[in-house]
Design a protein around this motif. Structure first.
Motif, mmCIF file in Angstrom:
data_model
loop_
_atom_site.group_PDB
_atom_site.id
_atom_site.type_symbol
_atom_site.label_atom_id
_atom_site.label_comp_id
_atom_site.label_asym_id
_atom_site.label_seq_id
_atom_site.Cartn_x
_atom_site.Cartn_y
_atom_site.Cartn_z
ATOM 1 N N ASP A 83 0.878 -1.156 0.000
ATOM 2 C CA ASP A 83 0.000 0.000 0.000
ATOM 3 C C ASP A 83 0.926 1.220 0.000
ATOM 4 O OD1 ASP A 83 -1.472 2.275 0.907
ATOM 5 O OD2 ASP A 83 -3.026 0.954 1.714
ATOM 6 N N HIS A 84 1.108 1.824 -1.159
ATOM 7 C CA HIS A 84 2.122 2.864 -1.299
ATOM 8 C C HIS A 84 1.882 4.054 -0.374
ATOM 9 C CE1 HIS A 84 4.417 1.248 -4.698
ATOM 10 N NE2 HIS A 84 3.267 0.745 -5.115
ATOM 11 N N ASP A 85 0.639 4.414 -0.170
ATOM 12 C CA ASP A 85 0.356 5.571 0.678
ATOM 13 C C ASP A 85 0.717 5.305 2.140
ATOM 14 O OD1 ASP A 85 -0.648 7.015 -1.539
ATOM 15 O OD2 ASP A 85 -2.556 5.966 -1.346
ATOM 16 N N LEU A 86 0.324 4.148 2.644
ATOM 17 C CA LEU A 86 0.691 3.787 4.011
ATOM 18 C C LEU A 86 2.204 3.657 4.150
ATOM 19 C CD1 LEU A 86 -1.976 1.103 5.029
ATOM 20 C CD2 LEU A 86 -1.627 3.342 6.080
ATOM 21 N N LEU A 98 1.844 13.304 3.672
ATOM 22 C CA LEU A 98 1.770 13.273 2.216
ATOM 23 C C LEU A 98 1.160 14.591 1.752
ATOM 24 C CD1 LEU A 98 0.626 9.567 1.729
ATOM 25 C CD2 LEU A 98 2.923 10.517 2.041
ATOM 26 N N SER A 99 1.703 15.132 0.683
ATOM 27 C CA SER A 99 1.393 16.509 0.321
ATOM 28 C C SER A 99 0.946 16.655 -1.133
ATOM 29 C CB SER A 99 2.626 17.390 0.591
ATOM 30 O OG SER A 99 3.769 16.858 -0.072
ATOM 31 N N MET A 100 0.640 17.876 -1.487
ATOM 32 C CA MET A 100 0.257 18.290 -2.845
ATOM 33 C C MET A 100 -0.823 17.383 -3.443
ATOM 34 S SD MET A 100 3.553 20.282 -4.330
ATOM 35 C CE MET A 100 4.737 19.029 -4.726
ATOM 36 N N THR A 101 -0.645 16.911 -4.667
ATOM 37 C CA THR A 101 -1.706 16.125 -5.301
ATOM 38 C C THR A 101 -1.923 14.778 -4.622
ATOM 39 O OG1 THR A 101 -0.055 15.495 -6.968
ATOM 40 C CG2 THR A 101 -1.665 17.172 -7.591
ATOM 41 N N THR A 102 -0.903 14.254 -3.952
ATOM 42 C CA THR A 102 -1.091 13.004 -3.211
ATOM 43 C C THR A 102 -2.098 13.212 -2.085
ATOM 44 O OG1 THR A 102 1.207 12.406 -3.688
ATOM 45 C CG2 THR A 102 0.072 11.149 -1.964
ATOM 46 N N ILE A 117 4.007 10.034 -5.598
ATOM 47 C CA ILE A 117 3.672 10.208 -4.188
ATOM 48 C C ILE A 117 4.600 11.271 -3.609
ATOM 49 C CG2 ILE A 117 3.533 9.105 -1.923
ATOM 50 C CD1 ILE A 117 2.996 6.495 -3.328
ATOM 51 N N PHE A 118 4.002 12.396 -3.210
ATOM 52 C CA PHE A 118 4.773 13.482 -2.621
ATOM 53 C C PHE A 118 4.818 13.275 -1.109
ATOM 54 C CE2 PHE A 118 3.184 15.444 -6.573
ATOM 55 C CZ PHE A 118 4.389 15.879 -7.118
ATOM 56 N N VAL A 119 6.034 13.137 -0.589
ATOM 57 C CA VAL A 119 6.252 12.844 0.830
ATOM 58 C C VAL A 119 6.963 14.039 1.461
ATOM 59 C CG1 VAL A 119 7.189 11.188 2.488
ATOM 60 C CG2 VAL A 119 6.571 10.428 0.173
ATOM 61 N N SER A 120 6.374 14.630 2.488
ATOM 62 C CA SER A 120 6.938 15.837 3.089
ATOM 63 C C SER A 120 7.262 15.651 4.568
ATOM 64 C CB SER A 120 5.971 17.012 2.935
ATOM 65 O OG SER A 120 5.878 17.436 1.596
ATOM 66 N N TYR A 163 8.392 8.221 -5.814
ATOM 67 C CA TYR A 163 8.344 8.888 -4.518
ATOM 68 C C TYR A 163 9.222 10.138 -4.595
ATOM 69 C CZ TYR A 163 6.417 4.628 -2.327
ATOM 70 O OH TYR A 163 5.632 3.561 -1.975
ATOM 71 N N ILE A 164 8.644 11.284 -4.254
ATOM 72 C CA ILE A 164 9.393 12.541 -4.242
ATOM 73 C C ILE A 164 9.349 13.107 -2.832
ATOM 74 C CG2 ILE A 164 9.534 14.888 -5.150
ATOM 75 C CD1 ILE A 164 8.270 13.865 -7.730
ATOM 76 N N PHE A 165 10.519 13.261 -2.232
ATOM 77 C CA PHE A 165 10.610 13.728 -0.842
ATOM 78 C C PHE A 165 10.891 15.229 -0.823
ATOM 79 C CE2 PHE A 165 11.269 9.245 -0.675
ATOM 80 C CZ PHE A 165 10.766 8.835 0.541
ATOM 81 N N LEU A 166 10.081 15.951 -0.064
ATOM 82 C CA LEU A 166 10.182 17.401 0.022
ATOM 83 C C LEU A 166 10.416 17.837 1.468
ATOM 84 C CD1 LEU A 166 7.074 18.145 -2.232
ATOM 85 C CD2 LEU A 166 9.464 18.167 -2.953
#
Length: 291
Positions: A83-86, A98-102, A117-120, A163-166
């Motif tokens: 489960d990518h979001d979890l 999780l941010s932006m469009t995610t 998946i934008f991860v902040s 996965y993009i980490f911000l």
């Protein structure tokens, strides 16, 4: 009773420890659970971490690893399919969200860029630091007309997902909300600001308008204003936000606070527009925005 027998006898109770949220466990998580089980005499005191992990793998524990630069972020779960979001929501610790469009997708608001998946995780509090730099028009023009967008260099790919980490500025997690499944996400108001300051992930300003126009009634312009105000951005994002909000459907009277904070500087919705979409900038005199 032997090592294997003790584990087998208490297997049900042992596996129950791994049925709790968020269902993805780090090496430290597993080590802590192992220590708890030893204290409760559910596994032998002599059982090492590696032996414990191998027994869990024998029982169906799966390994999921995200490759980022030269390191792997590895988590373990009894879930067979990731489960990518979890998974993403716990990769950088408890303060991850999780941010932006995610974030919008997880709230059922859009499916735009669902492959990303934008991860902040916010930076530490630097509220006592004072910026002394005076922003000049020539610097803005140079940065936006010819400058290149700054993309995160912390990215990874797993099972077809990017996965993009911000690392956004500190705000004490303002407008970060928790969903029923425990996943923390940006609210629609925060996501709006995140997206206008990170437009390079969405190609052109019209994308932002297309996403948020149907969501106008869900936006809270007071919370958007407050978030921009507390961030003390170097660039004049009040006028940028006002420009977008009018395009989305708010009238000028509703946006008076944003208008009051327009600087003497002219600003841009995005960098290098001609190179990206092959079009020159247009100018909005009211908001002093090139778009």
């Amino acid at each position: 009773m032997g090592r294997k027998e003790l584990f087998r006898t208490n297997k049900s109770e042992i596996l129950k420890r791994f049925s709790r949220k968020p269902y993805y466990f780090s090496t430290l998580d597993i080590s802590n659970i192992k220590d708890e089980l030893k204290e409760e005499s559910l596994i032998p005191n002599s059982m090492s971490y590696d032996r414990f992990l191998n027994r869990l793998i024998d029982e169906g524990l799966n390994t999921f690893s995200l490759h980022i630069k030269d390191i792997y972020k590895t988590r373990y779960s009894f879930k067979k399919n990731i489960d990518h979001d979890l998974f993403a929501s716990i990769l950088s610790g408890k303060q991850t969200f999780l941010s932006m469009t995610t974030a919008l997708r997880l709230q059922g608001l859009t499916d735009y860029r669902d492959e990303v998946i934008f991860v902040s995780k916010e930076l530490s509090d630097k509220s006592e630091y004072i910026y002394n730099n005076t922003l000049e028009q020539s610097a803005i023009d140079k940065a936006f007309i010819n400058g290149s967008p700054r993309y995160s260099n912390t990215i990874g790919k797993l099972d077809g997902k990017n996965y993009i980490f911000l690392s956004p500025k500190y705000s004490s997690n303002y407008e970060v909300i928790t969903k029923k499944d425990g996943v923390r996400v940006s609210s629609i108001n925060r996501a709006f600001v995140e997206m206008i300051i990170n437009l390079h992930y969405f190609k052109t300003y019209t994308t932002i308008i297309d996403i948020f126009k149907p969501l106008k009634d869900k936006l809270n312009i007071e919370k958007i204003y407050r978030y921009i105000n507390m961030q003390n951005y170097i660039y004049p994002y009040f006028q940028c936000a006002g420009f977008y909000l009018e395009q989305i459907g708010f009238n000028k009277d509703e946006l008076k606070d944003f208008k009051k904070n327009i600087s003497d500087l002219k600003f841009y919705t995005q960098k290098s527009k001609f190179e990206i979409v092959g079009e020159d900038y247009l100018f909005n005199e009211y908001w002093k925005m090139y778009y």
